[in-house]
Motif scaffolding. Structure first.
Motif, PDB file in Angstrom:
ATOM      1  N   LYS A  37     -20.136 -46.621 -10.298  1.00  0.00           N
ATOM      2  CA  LYS A  37     -20.190 -46.613  -8.831  1.00  0.00           C
ATOM      3  C   LYS A  37     -21.424 -47.345  -8.310  1.00  0.00           C
ATOM      4  N   ASN A  38     -22.582 -47.127  -8.965  1.00  0.00           N
ATOM      5  CA  ASN A  38     -23.843 -47.646  -8.429  1.00  0.00           C
ATOM      6  C   ASN A  38     -24.275 -48.998  -8.988  1.00  0.00           C
ATOM      7  N   TYR A  39     -23.796 -49.347 -10.192  1.00  0.00           N
ATOM      8  CA  TYR A  39     -24.312 -50.557 -10.841  1.00  0.00           C
ATOM      9  C   TYR A  39     -23.237 -51.588 -11.178  1.00  0.00           C
ATOM     10  N   ALA A  40     -21.973 -51.220 -11.059  1.00  0.00           N
ATOM     11  CA  ALA A  40     -20.918 -52.120 -11.517  1.00  0.00           C
ATOM     12  C   ALA A  40     -20.252 -52.828 -10.359  1.00  0.00           C
ATOM     13  N   GLY A  41     -20.197 -54.125 -10.432  1.00  0.00           N
ATOM     14  CA  GLY A  41     -19.375 -54.901  -9.518  1.00  0.00           C
ATOM     15  C   GLY A  41     -17.965 -54.926 -10.079  1.00  0.00           C
ATOM     16  N   PRO A  42     -16.977 -55.421  -9.297  1.00  0.00           N
ATOM     17  CA  PRO A  42     -15.596 -55.404  -9.761  1.00  0.00           C
ATOM     18  C   PRO A  42     -15.367 -56.205 -11.048  1.00  0.00           C
ATOM     19  N   ASN A  43     -16.154 -57.314 -11.247  1.00  0.00           N
ATOM     20  CA  ASN A  43     -15.983 -58.132 -12.457  1.00  0.00           C
ATOM     21  C   ASN A  43     -17.124 -57.944 -13.449  1.00  0.00           C
ATOM     22  N   SER A  44     -17.865 -56.863 -13.246  1.00  0.00           N
ATOM     23  CA  SER A  44     -19.038 -56.640 -14.095  1.00  0.00           C
ATOM     24  C   SER A  44     -18.638 -56.056 -15.446  1.00  0.00           C
ATOM     25  N   ALA A  45     -19.493 -56.297 -16.431  1.00  0.00           N
ATOM     26  CA  ALA A  45     -19.266 -55.721 -17.755  1.00  0.00           C
ATOM     27  C   ALA A  45     -19.364 -54.203 -17.714  1.00  0.00           C
ATOM     28  N   ALA A  46     -20.001 -53.685 -16.629  1.00  0.00           N
ATOM     29  CA  ALA A  46     -20.158 -52.231 -16.500  1.00  0.00           C
ATOM     30  C   ALA A  46     -18.834 -51.519 -16.270  1.00  0.00           C
ATOM     31  N   ALA A  47     -17.782 -52.307 -15.963  1.00  0.00           N
ATOM     32  CA  ALA A  47     -16.471 -51.681 -15.778  1.00  0.00           C
ATOM     33  C   ALA A  47     -15.967 -51.081 -17.096  1.00  0.00           C
ATOM     34  N   ASN A  48     -16.556 -51.545 -18.219  1.00  0.00           N
ATOM     35  CA  ASN A  48     -16.116 -51.052 -19.528  1.00  0.00           C
ATOM     36  C   ASN A  48     -17.346 -50.518 -20.272  1.00  0.00           C
ATOM     37  N   VAL A  49     -17.827 -49.343 -19.836  1.00  0.00           N
ATOM     38  CA  VAL A  49     -19.077 -48.813 -20.400  1.00  0.00           C
ATOM     39  C   VAL A  49     -18.865 -47.428 -21.006  1.00  0.00           C
ATOM     40  N   LYS A  50     -19.848 -47.039 -21.828  1.00  0.00           N
ATOM     41  CA  LYS A  50     -19.912 -45.653 -22.284  1.00  0.00           C
ATOM     42  C   LYS A  50     -21.360 -45.202 -22.156  1.00  0.00           C
ATOM     43  N   VAL A  51     -21.547 -43.913 -21.901  1.00  0.00           N
ATOM     44  CA  VAL A  51     -22.886 -43.333 -21.775  1.00  0.00           C
ATOM     45  C   VAL A  51     -23.055 -42.299 -22.875  1.00  0.00           C
ATOM     46  N   THR A  52     -24.197 -42.330 -23.550  1.00  0.00           N
ATOM     47  CA  THR A  52     -24.466 -41.322 -24.590  1.00  0.00           C
ATOM     48  C   THR A  52     -25.773 -40.598 -24.277  1.00  0.00           C
ATOM     49  N   ILE A  53     -25.803 -39.307 -24.616  1.00  0.00           N
ATOM     50  CA  ILE A  53     -27.030 -38.516 -24.479  1.00  0.00           C
ATOM     51  C   ILE A  53     -27.437 -38.070 -25.874  1.00  0.00           C
ATOM     52  N   ASN A  54     -28.685 -38.336 -26.238  1.00  0.00           N
ATOM     53  CA  ASN A  54     -29.199 -37.867 -27.523  1.00  0.00           C
ATOM     54  C   ASN A  54     -29.349 -36.350 -27.446  1.00  0.00           C
ATOM     55  N   ARG A  55     -28.645 -35.641 -28.340  1.00  0.00           N
ATOM     56  CA  ARG A  55     -28.602 -34.173 -28.271  1.00  0.00           C
ATOM     57  C   ARG A  55     -29.943 -33.520 -28.613  1.00  0.00           C
ATOM     58  N   ASP A  56     -30.874 -34.289 -29.190  1.00  0.00           N
ATOM     59  CA  ASP A  56     -32.170 -33.715 -29.583  1.00  0.00           C
ATOM     60  C   ASP A  56     -33.268 -33.964 -28.555  1.00  0.00           C
ATOM     61  N   ASN A  57     -33.391 -35.230 -28.105  1.00  0.00           N
ATOM     62  CA  ASN A  57     -34.522 -35.537 -27.204  1.00  0.00           C
ATOM     63  C   ASN A  57     -34.100 -35.840 -25.763  1.00  0.00           C
ATOM     64  N   GLY A  58     -32.784 -35.855 -25.503  1.00  0.00           N
ATOM     65  CA  GLY A  58     -32.313 -36.053 -24.132  1.00  0.00           C
ATOM     66  C   GLY A  58     -32.282 -37.497 -23.666  1.00  0.00           C
ATOM     67  N   GLU A  59     -32.569 -38.447 -24.561  1.00  0.00           N
ATOM     68  CA  GLU A  59     -32.554 -39.865 -24.156  1.00  0.00           C
ATOM     69  C   GLU A  59     -31.135 -40.298 -23.785  1.00  0.00           C
ATOM     70  N   ILE A  60     -31.061 -41.093 -22.698  1.00  0.00           N
ATOM     71  CA  ILE A  60     -29.761 -41.568 -22.222  1.00  0.00           C
ATOM     72  C   ILE A  60     -29.654 -43.062 -22.464  1.00  0.00           C
ATOM     73  N   HIS A  61     -28.510 -43.501 -22.988  1.00  0.00           N
ATOM     74  CA  HIS A  61     -28.259 -44.929 -23.196  1.00  0.00           C
ATOM     75  C   HIS A  61     -26.905 -45.285 -22.604  1.00  0.00           C
ATOM     76  N   VAL A  62     -26.891 -46.421 -21.888  1.00  0.00           N
ATOM     77  CA  VAL A  62     -25.645 -46.933 -21.317  1.00  0.00           C
ATOM     78  C   VAL A  62     -25.289 -48.203 -22.082  1.00  0.00           C
ATOM     79  N   TYR A  63     -24.050 -48.254 -22.558  1.00  0.00           N
ATOM     80  CA  TYR A  63     -23.597 -49.415 -23.328  1.00  0.00           C
ATOM     81  C   TYR A  63     -22.384 -50.057 -22.666  1.00  0.00           C
ATOM     82  N   SER A  64     -22.456 -51.384 -22.535  1.00  0.00           N
ATOM     83  CA  SER A  64     -21.270 -52.153 -22.159  1.00  0.00           C
ATOM     84  C   SER A  64     -20.523 -52.452 -23.447  1.00  0.00           C
ATOM     85  N   GLN A  65     -19.219 -52.268 -23.460  1.00  0.00           N
ATOM     86  CA  GLN A  65     -18.445 -52.423 -24.699  1.00  0.00           C
ATOM     87  C   GLN A  65     -17.502 -53.624 -24.640  1.00  0.00           C
TER      88      GLN A  65
END
Length: 352
Positions: A37-65
């Motif tokens: 909603k906040n970072y993806a344009g209609p033709n952006s690579a963000a339309a095909n992303v996944k988000v992961t949270i590290n279960r130990d330290n809480g670090e968040i990573h966003v990946y375009s796939q």
């Protein structure tokens, strides 16, 4: 998010009985939606992303796939095999390549969003736990404390919830006063958007059945079985019982020593009369017993129409029919047969 927040999440998981994986997956899904909603344009690579949270330290990573293909038709979602192998020689066709696209300020957005998701999940989990707890009590008796009467409904505290005895579920003439205890039959437990809704009754035949199960050990143990019940709440009930042990008298077991068992049930039902009937697989016998306390001379049954013609002594006719037809009406409900009663003299006149 940080380790402290992850620790707090784990405490919530333990305390509320929520699945840890489900909670993290829900937060990840919410973050994925927020990123799009906040970072993806209609033709952006963000339309095909996944988000992961590290279960130990809480670090968040966003990946375009991107998927590895031989020929590229969409640069946003596909990557050529050669280019993929430059990143890692192990990549092959149809593999997915992750490109990190985590924004610098995404952690702050994530923390706020995660708190909202967790709060919502806690509410849902608590509602689910309460629903499951009361669902187990469906078709059983619960004890409630009367709170108040309003617009014909009697509101009752039943532990973690408040419910209402509707006008049709209240016994005629019964007075409900705060803070008296009352036994209620749970007719249904519904799962609504507002949480569990428990439908209770004081008039349901199930209340009589459960009270007998509580008072009569032989019924609880399965030695004596309740075959059917017909009830006009607050006035009279008929209960048909049978024994699976020839040494146990089903009616005697229900009445109890000096009538104590049945009297306890009558007291709970505020004086409602109880007729305990011996069930029989022979319809003639069962119908005759069901018309108790009247004495029956003969029963003629029509199996095809499930109807019965009953003859009683002249002095037993009013007793067999009952006040305003209640006795014969309850007997018909109890047996499932249509019952037509005549006195001996009426039957003889009809024959002549």
């Amino acid at each position: 998010m940080n380790e402290e927040f992850i620790g707090a999440l784990r405490e919530i998981v333990k305390e509320k009985g929520i699945s840890e994986d489900l909670l993290f997956e829900t937060i990840e899904d919410a973050l994925e939606a927020a990123y799009k909603k906040n970072y993806a344009g209609p033709n952006s690579a963000a339309a095909n992303v996944k988000v992961t949270i590290n279960r130990d330290n809480g670090e968040i990573h966003v990946y375009s796939q991107k998927i590895v293909v031989e020929e590229i038709f969409d640069n946003v979602t596909e990557i050529g095999l050669e280019e993929a192998k430059e990143i890692n020689p192990k990549y092959d066709l149809n593999d997915v390549v992750d490109f990190e696209v985590t924004p610098k300020n995404f952690g702050r957005v994530a923390a706020q969003l995660a708190k909202g998701v967790v709060t919502q999940r806690i509410r849902e989990a608590e509602r689910s736990i309460i629903y499951n707890e009361y669902k187990e009590k469906e078709y059983d008796i619960i004890t409630g404390t009367i709170l108040r009467k309003d617009k014909g409904n009697v509101f009752v505290n039943i532990g973690k919830l408040e419910t209402a005895i509707g006008p049709n579920e209240q016994m005629p003439g019964e007075v409900y006063k705060f803070p008296e205890k009352v036994k209620l039959y749970v007719v249904e437990v519904k799962n609504t958007p507002k949480g569990a809704q428990v439908v209770v009754s004081r008039t349901h035949p199930g209340l009589v059945k459960r009270l007998f199960e509580l008072e009569v050990p032989e019924i609880h143990e399965g030695v004596v079985e309740i075959k059917s019940i017909s009830r006009e709440a607050g006035s009279r009930s008929k209960v048909a019982v049978v024994s699976h042990d020839e040494n146990v008298d089903p009616m005697g077991a229900c009445v109890g020593p000096k009538g104590a068992r049945v009297q306890n049930i009558v007291n709970e039902l505020k004086g409602e009369k109880l007729d305990i009937i011996k069930w029989s697989k022979a319809p003639e016998e069962f119908i005759a017993s069901a018309l108790s306390p009247a004495k029956v001379l003969s029963v003629d049954v029509d199996e095809e129409n499930k109807s019965a013609k009953v003859v009683v002594d002249d002095n037993q006719l009013s007793l067999a029919i009952g006040k305003e037809g209640q006795n014969v009406r309850l007997a018909a409900k109890l047996t499932g047969w249509k019952i037509d009663i005549k006195s001996k003299s009426q039957a003889e006149a009809a024959t002549e």
